[in-house]
Design an enzyme around this catalytic site. Structure first.
Site, PDB file in Angstrom:
ATOM      1  CB  ILE A  13      -0.947   0.012   1.225  1.00 57.58           C
ATOM      2  CG1 ILE A  13      -1.851  -1.228   1.205  1.00 57.58           C
ATOM      3  CG2 ILE A  13      -1.788   1.284   1.245  1.00 57.58           C
ATOM      4  CD1 ILE A  13      -2.626  -1.460   2.489  1.00 57.58           C
ATOM      5  CG  ASP A  60      13.602  -0.846  12.707  1.00 58.54           C
ATOM      6  OD1 ASP A  60      12.522  -0.489  13.216  1.00 58.54           O
ATOM      7  OD2 ASP A  60      13.973  -2.030  12.649  1.00 58.54           O
ATOM      8  CB  ILE A  61       9.375   2.926  12.788  1.00 55.31           C
ATOM      9  CG1 ILE A  61       8.864   1.484  12.904  1.00 55.31           C
ATOM     10  CG2 ILE A  61       9.039   3.526  11.427  1.00 55.31           C
ATOM     11  CD1 ILE A  61       7.346   1.395  12.977  1.00 55.31           C
ATOM     12  CB  THR A 131      -6.155  -3.535   9.799  1.00 55.49           C
ATOM     13  OG1 THR A 131      -6.941  -4.610   9.303  1.00 55.49           O
ATOM     14  CG2 THR A 131      -5.733  -3.866  11.223  1.00 55.49           C
ATOM     15  CG  ASP A 132     -11.189  -4.803   8.023  1.00 53.64           C
ATOM     16  OD1 ASP A 132     -10.087  -5.372   8.190  1.00 53.64           O
ATOM     17  OD2 ASP A 132     -11.993  -5.126   7.122  1.00 53.64           O
ATOM     18  CD  GLU A 133      -6.976  -8.853   9.664  1.00 56.41           C
ATOM     19  OE1 GLU A 133      -6.467  -9.488  10.597  1.00 56.41           O
ATOM     20  OE2 GLU A 133      -6.789  -9.128   8.475  1.00 56.41           O
ATOM     21  CE1 TYR A 156      -1.303  -6.375  10.636  1.00 54.27           C
ATOM     22  CE2 TYR A 156      -3.528  -7.205  10.308  1.00 54.27           C
ATOM     23  CZ  TYR A 156      -2.563  -6.257  10.060  1.00 54.27           C
ATOM     24  OH  TYR A 156      -2.840  -5.172   9.253  1.00 54.27           O
ATOM     25  CB  ALA A 158      -3.588  -8.536  19.525  1.00 54.96           C
ATOM     26  CB  SER A 159       0.461  -6.061  17.026  1.00 57.48           C
ATOM     27  OG  SER A 159       0.220  -6.244  15.642  1.00 57.48           O
ATOM     28  CE  LYS A 160      -2.021  -1.743  11.699  1.00 57.14           C
ATOM     29  NZ  LYS A 160      -0.981  -0.859  11.102  1.00 57.14           N
ATOM     30  CG  LEU A 196      -6.871 -15.577  -1.157  1.00 57.42           C
ATOM     31  CD1 LEU A 196      -6.548 -17.055  -0.956  1.00 57.42           C
ATOM     32  CD2 LEU A 196      -8.325 -15.305  -0.751  1.00 57.42           C
ATOM     33  NE  ARG A 287      -4.809 -16.589   8.357  1.00 56.59           N
ATOM     34  CZ  ARG A 287      -4.959 -15.525   7.556  1.00 56.59           C
ATOM     35  NH1 ARG A 287      -5.950 -14.663   7.762  1.00 56.59           N
ATOM     36  NH2 ARG A 287      -4.133 -15.307   6.568  1.00 56.59           N
TER      37      ARG A 287
HETATM   38  P1  NAD Z   1       3.444  -4.602   3.612  1.00 53.81           P
HETATM   39  O1  NAD Z   1       3.787  -5.747   4.513  1.00 53.81           O
HETATM   40  O2  NAD Z   1       3.297  -4.830   2.166  1.00 53.81           O
HETATM   41  O3  NAD Z   1       4.514  -3.427   3.802  1.00 53.81           O
HETATM   42  C1  NAD Z   1       5.006  -3.041   5.044  1.00 53.81           C
HETATM   43  C2  NAD Z   1       6.209  -2.127   4.811  1.00 53.81           C
HETATM   44  O4  NAD Z   1       6.692  -1.699   6.090  1.00 53.81           O
HETATM   45  C3  NAD Z   1       7.383  -2.825   4.103  1.00 53.81           C
HETATM   46  O5  NAD Z   1       7.904  -1.986   3.093  1.00 53.81           O
HETATM   47  C4  NAD Z   1       8.392  -3.042   5.213  1.00 53.81           C
HETATM   48  O6  NAD Z   1       9.746  -3.042   4.747  1.00 53.81           O
HETATM   49  C5  NAD Z   1       8.108  -1.854   6.116  1.00 53.81           C
HETATM   50  N1  NAD Z   1       8.501  -2.100   7.509  1.00 53.81           N
HETATM   51  C6  NAD Z   1       8.203  -3.187   8.269  1.00 53.81           C
HETATM   52  N2  NAD Z   1       8.755  -3.066   9.480  1.00 53.81           N
HETATM   53  C7  NAD Z   1       9.384  -1.873   9.505  1.00 53.81           C
HETATM   54  C8  NAD Z   1      10.119  -1.166  10.503  1.00 53.81           C
HETATM   55  N3  NAD Z   1      10.314  -1.698  11.719  1.00 53.81           N
HETATM   56  N4  NAD Z   1      10.614   0.053  10.202  1.00 53.81           N
HETATM   57  C9  NAD Z   1      10.421   0.594   8.970  1.00 53.81           C
HETATM   58  N5  NAD Z   1       9.750  -0.034   7.988  1.00 53.81           N
HETATM   59  C10 NAD Z   1       9.241  -1.260   8.256  1.00 53.81           C
HETATM   60  O7  NAD Z   1       2.114  -3.993   4.237  1.00 53.81           O
HETATM   61  P2  NAD Z   1       0.825  -3.378   3.499  1.00 53.81           P
HETATM   62  O8  NAD Z   1      -0.096  -4.476   3.158  1.00 53.81           O
HETATM   63  O9  NAD Z   1       1.256  -2.409   2.476  1.00 53.81           O
HETATM   64  O10 NAD Z   1       0.166  -2.585   4.734  1.00 53.81           O
HETATM   65  C11 NAD Z   1       0.594  -1.262   5.043  1.00 53.81           C
HETATM   66  C12 NAD Z   1      -0.183  -0.776   6.267  1.00 53.81           C
HETATM   67  O11 NAD Z   1      -1.572  -0.800   5.997  1.00 53.81           O
HETATM   68  C13 NAD Z   1       0.027  -1.645   7.517  1.00 53.81           C
HETATM   69  O12 NAD Z   1       0.084  -0.782   8.628  1.00 53.81           O
HETATM   70  C14 NAD Z   1      -1.210  -2.527   7.562  1.00 53.81           C
HETATM   71  O13 NAD Z   1      -1.517  -2.893   8.891  1.00 53.81           O
HETATM   72  C15 NAD Z   1      -2.260  -1.589   6.988  1.00 53.81           C
HETATM   73  N6  NAD Z   1      -3.385  -2.243   6.289  1.00 53.81           N
HETATM   74  C16 NAD Z   1      -3.149  -3.181   5.305  1.00 53.81           C
HETATM   75  C17 NAD Z   1      -4.235  -3.729   4.632  1.00 53.81           C
HETATM   76  C18 NAD Z   1      -4.034  -4.748   3.512  1.00 53.81           C
HETATM   77  O14 NAD Z   1      -5.023  -5.296   3.019  1.00 53.81           O
HETATM   78  N7  NAD Z   1      -2.827  -5.026   3.067  1.00 53.81           N
HETATM   79  C19 NAD Z   1      -5.542  -3.342   4.945  1.00 53.81           C
HETATM   80  C20 NAD Z   1      -5.729  -2.406   5.971  1.00 53.81           C
HETATM   81  C21 NAD Z   1      -4.642  -1.836   6.622  1.00 53.81           C
HETATM   82  O1  DAU Z   2      -8.704  -6.746   6.553  1.00 56.31           O
HETATM   83  C1  DAU Z   2      -7.501  -6.081   6.376  1.00 56.31           C
HETATM   84  C2  DAU Z   2      -6.343  -7.054   6.449  1.00 56.31           C
HETATM   85  O2  DAU Z   2      -6.374  -7.830   5.260  1.00 56.31           O
HETATM   86  C3  DAU Z   2      -4.985  -6.370   6.601  1.00 56.31           C
HETATM   87  O3  DAU Z   2      -4.952  -5.668   7.815  1.00 56.31           O
HETATM   88  C4  DAU Z   2      -3.844  -7.392   6.541  1.00 56.31           C
HETATM   89  O4  DAU Z   2      -2.602  -6.731   6.599  1.00 56.31           O
HETATM   90  C5  DAU Z   2      -3.967  -8.156   5.238  1.00 56.31           C
HETATM   91  O5  DAU Z   2      -2.963  -9.151   5.167  1.00 56.31           O
HETATM   92  C6  DAU Z   2      -5.359  -8.794   5.110  1.00 56.31           C
HETATM   93  O6  DAU Z   2      -5.520  -9.857   6.070  1.00 56.31           O
HETATM   94  P1  DAU Z   2      -6.213 -11.253   5.685  1.00 56.31           P
HETATM   95  O7  DAU Z   2      -5.782 -12.271   6.666  1.00 56.31           O
HETATM   96  O8  DAU Z   2      -7.685 -11.083   5.471  1.00 56.31           O
HETATM   97  O9  DAU Z   2      -5.525 -11.498   4.226  1.00 56.31           O
HETATM   98  P2  DAU Z   2      -4.964 -12.807   3.529  1.00 56.31           P
HETATM   99  O10 DAU Z   2      -4.716 -12.456   2.103  1.00 56.31           O
HETATM  100  O11 DAU Z   2      -3.871 -13.445   4.311  1.00 56.31           O
HETATM  101  O12 DAU Z   2      -6.207 -13.803   3.567  1.00 56.31           O
HETATM  102  C7  DAU Z   2      -7.456 -13.465   2.980  1.00 56.31           C
HETATM  103  C8  DAU Z   2      -8.416 -14.601   3.275  1.00 56.31           C
HETATM  104  O13 DAU Z   2      -7.999 -15.769   2.529  1.00 56.31           O
HETATM  105  C9  DAU Z   2      -8.449 -15.045   4.729  1.00 56.31           C
HETATM  106  O14 DAU Z   2      -9.776 -15.465   5.062  1.00 56.31           O
HETATM  107  C10 DAU Z   2      -7.508 -16.246   4.769  1.00 56.31           C
HETATM  108  C11 DAU Z   2      -7.705 -16.862   3.410  1.00 56.31           C
HETATM  109  N1  DAU Z   2      -6.541 -17.553   2.826  1.00 56.31           N
HETATM  110  C12 DAU Z   2      -5.340 -16.911   2.814  1.00 56.31           C
HETATM  111  C13 DAU Z   2      -4.216 -17.506   2.263  1.00 56.31           C
HETATM  112  C14 DAU Z   2      -2.883 -16.793   2.282  1.00 56.31           C
HETATM  113  C15 DAU Z   2      -6.686 -18.811   2.241  1.00 56.31           C
HETATM  114  O15 DAU Z   2      -7.797 -19.385   2.222  1.00 56.31           O
HETATM  115  N2  DAU Z   2      -5.585 -19.396   1.684  1.00 56.31           N
HETATM  116  C16 DAU Z   2      -4.346 -18.809   1.686  1.00 56.31           C
HETATM  117  O16 DAU Z   2      -3.379 -19.433   1.194  1.00 56.31           O
END
Ligand code: NAD
Ligand code: DAU
Length: 350
Positions: A13, A60-61, A131-133, A156, A158-160, A196, A287
């Site tokens: 993102i 690193d943050i 995140t919505d999680e 995850y 819980a940490s967010k 996924l 999971r």
């Molecule tokens: P990502 O895992 O693709 O990217 C995370 C980035 O953070 C990476 O570039 C990594 O190198 C960097 N990073 C990790 N630890 C670090 C540290 N200690 N110091 C500096 N940089 C560090 O994640 P993403 O999917 O792009 O998600 C970005 C943000 O959005 C996260 O905070 C996540 O919780 C939130 N979010 C993600 C989703 C989703 O669907 N992917 C949805 C809602 C919210």
């Molecule tokens: O809702 C926002 C969150 O969405 C973000 O905060 C997270 O950073 C992001 O990773 C994502 O979390 P999910 O756990 O929902 O995403 P993931 O792609 O891992 O899984 C999506 C769904 O698919 C979930 O119900 C688990 C399932 N899954 C996932 C994988 C990797 C499978 O069935 N098979 C798989 O191999």
């Protein structure tokens, strides 16, 4: 020039957000601070790396001294904080890594902003991307609103959730001007193939099994990643201090329906017979603590800030599949680890 710090800008993102801000706001200097963990990939930003209003800082943050130096050097007026450990499955095997970056890292960053901005909060903004999680798991009915009680269930989430609480604590205790958003599942180009959608697209391409957890009836609300970037833009510029905005795609899919849809799109793009890739679907062990359903009520951001998702699911999934087919090299570098050498090649000499 207004200096804005984006953390985690080399991730999925973050890279879309950096591109959005660098392109749309030539009078901002965007400083991307990223530790380049396994999820950080500077190849995501090749097209913006030479832009005059973009700077990359590797770090690193959790490094308080580095943060103090960066705040001193750039005099940031805004922070948009995305850096995190983001994969639920990894949080189950290594929860402490999530506590370190997501909790301690966020507090370290909050503290650096508060220290640098003390006595001059006016015009500053600390934006925490969440995140919505954090809201837990829904049954068949209902939606998460900004008032939904927190109920995180994975390390995850819980940490967010913890990081969200600290951000609000800095607002209430110190008056730090913060804003938060909680977003649903994103999808699109540059998504790391442990998640996924990119995992399934890549496995279809290579005719490998498509692992679906449990009964496959888990439901997620999918949002096009560039729509998340536009939502963050709206909240960063027009959201109210101390407020939270839910962001979602109004686009719910069960995992199995989504995987079947991706199979059909890929069969069409690859010229395979209809139904061919569905044969690859394999139900696997669930999971632990798997949240059943997420769905976002995004009426607050729609009504207050006029934000809406721009594209329909079918179109977004198709565009994503096409991107992965057109960018085999990106995927290859991720799979081989070669993307991690890109930093040295690009910045090593400096
Ligand atoms: P990502 O895992 O693709 O990217 C995370 C980035 O953070 C990476 O570039 C990594 O190198 C960097 N990073 C990790 N630890 C670090 C540290 N200690 N110091 C500096 N940089 C560090 O994640 P993403 O999917 O792009 O998600 C970005 C943000 O959005 C996260 O905070 C996540 O919780 C939130 N979010 C993600 C989703 C989703 O669907 N992917 C949805 C809602 C919210
Ligand atoms: O809702 C926002 C969150 O969405 C973000 O905060 C997270 O950073 C992001 O990773 C994502 O979390 P999910 O756990 O929902 O995403 P993931 O792609 O891992 O899984 C999506 C769904 O698919 C979930 O119900 C688990 C399932 N899954 C996932 C994988 C990797 C499978 O069935 N098979 C798989 O191999």
């Amino acid at each position: 020039m207004k200096n804005i710090l984006i953390t985690g800008g080399a991730g999925f993102i973050g890279s879309h957000l950096v591109r959005h801000f660098v392109g749309k706001y030539p009078d901002y200097r965007i400083v991307n601070l990223d530790a380049l963990t396994y999820a950080g990939n500077l190849e995501n930003l090749r097209d913006v790396e030479t832009a005059p209003n973009y700077t990359f800082e590797k770090g690193d943050i959790l490094d308080a001294a580095l943060l103090a130096r960066l705040f001193e050097k750039y005099r940031f007026e805004g922070v948009i904080h995305l850096a995190a450990e983001s994969h639920v499955d990894r949080s189950i095997t290594d929860p402490l890594a999530f506590v370190r970056t997501n909790v301690l890292g966020t507090v370290t960053l909050l503290h650096a902003a508060k220290t640098a901005w003390t006595g001059q909060f006016e015009g500053k903004r600390f934006y925490h991307v969440s995140t919505d999680e954090v809201y837990g798991s829904l049954g068949d009915e209902g939606f998460f609103t900004e008032e939904t009680r927190y109920d995180p269930r994975s390390p995850y989430s819980a940490s967010k959730a913890s990081s969200d609480h600290f951000v609000r604590a800095y607002f209430h205790t110190y008056g730090l001007p913060v804003v938060l958003s909680n977003c649903s599942n994103n999808y699109g180009p540059n998504h790391f193939p442990e998640k996924l959608i990119p995992l399934v697209i890549s496995n279809i391409r290579h005719e490998k099994p498509l692992p679906v957890y449990g009964d496959g009836l888990y439901t997620r609300d999918w949002l096009w990643v560039k729509d998340h970037a536009s939502a963050i833009d709206a909240v960063f510029h027009r959201g109210r201090d101390g407020e939270t905005y839910n962001i979602g795609g109004n686009n719910e899919w069960t995992n199995i329906a989504l995987v079947e849809k991706l199979c059909d799109i890929m069969d069409e793009l690859l010229g395979r017979p209809p139904g061919a890739s569905r044969q690859l679907i394999t139900f696997v062990k669930d999971r632990p603590g798997h949240d059943r359903r997420y769905a976002i009520d995004a009426s607050k951001i729609r009504e207050e800030l006029g934000w809406l998702p721009s594209i329909r699911a079918e179109e977004g999934f198709r565009e994503t599949a096409r991107w992965y087919l057109d960018n085999e090299e990106w995927l290859l570098h991720v799979r081989s680890g070669a993307y991690q050498a890109y930093y040295d090649a690009q910045y090593g000499a400096h």
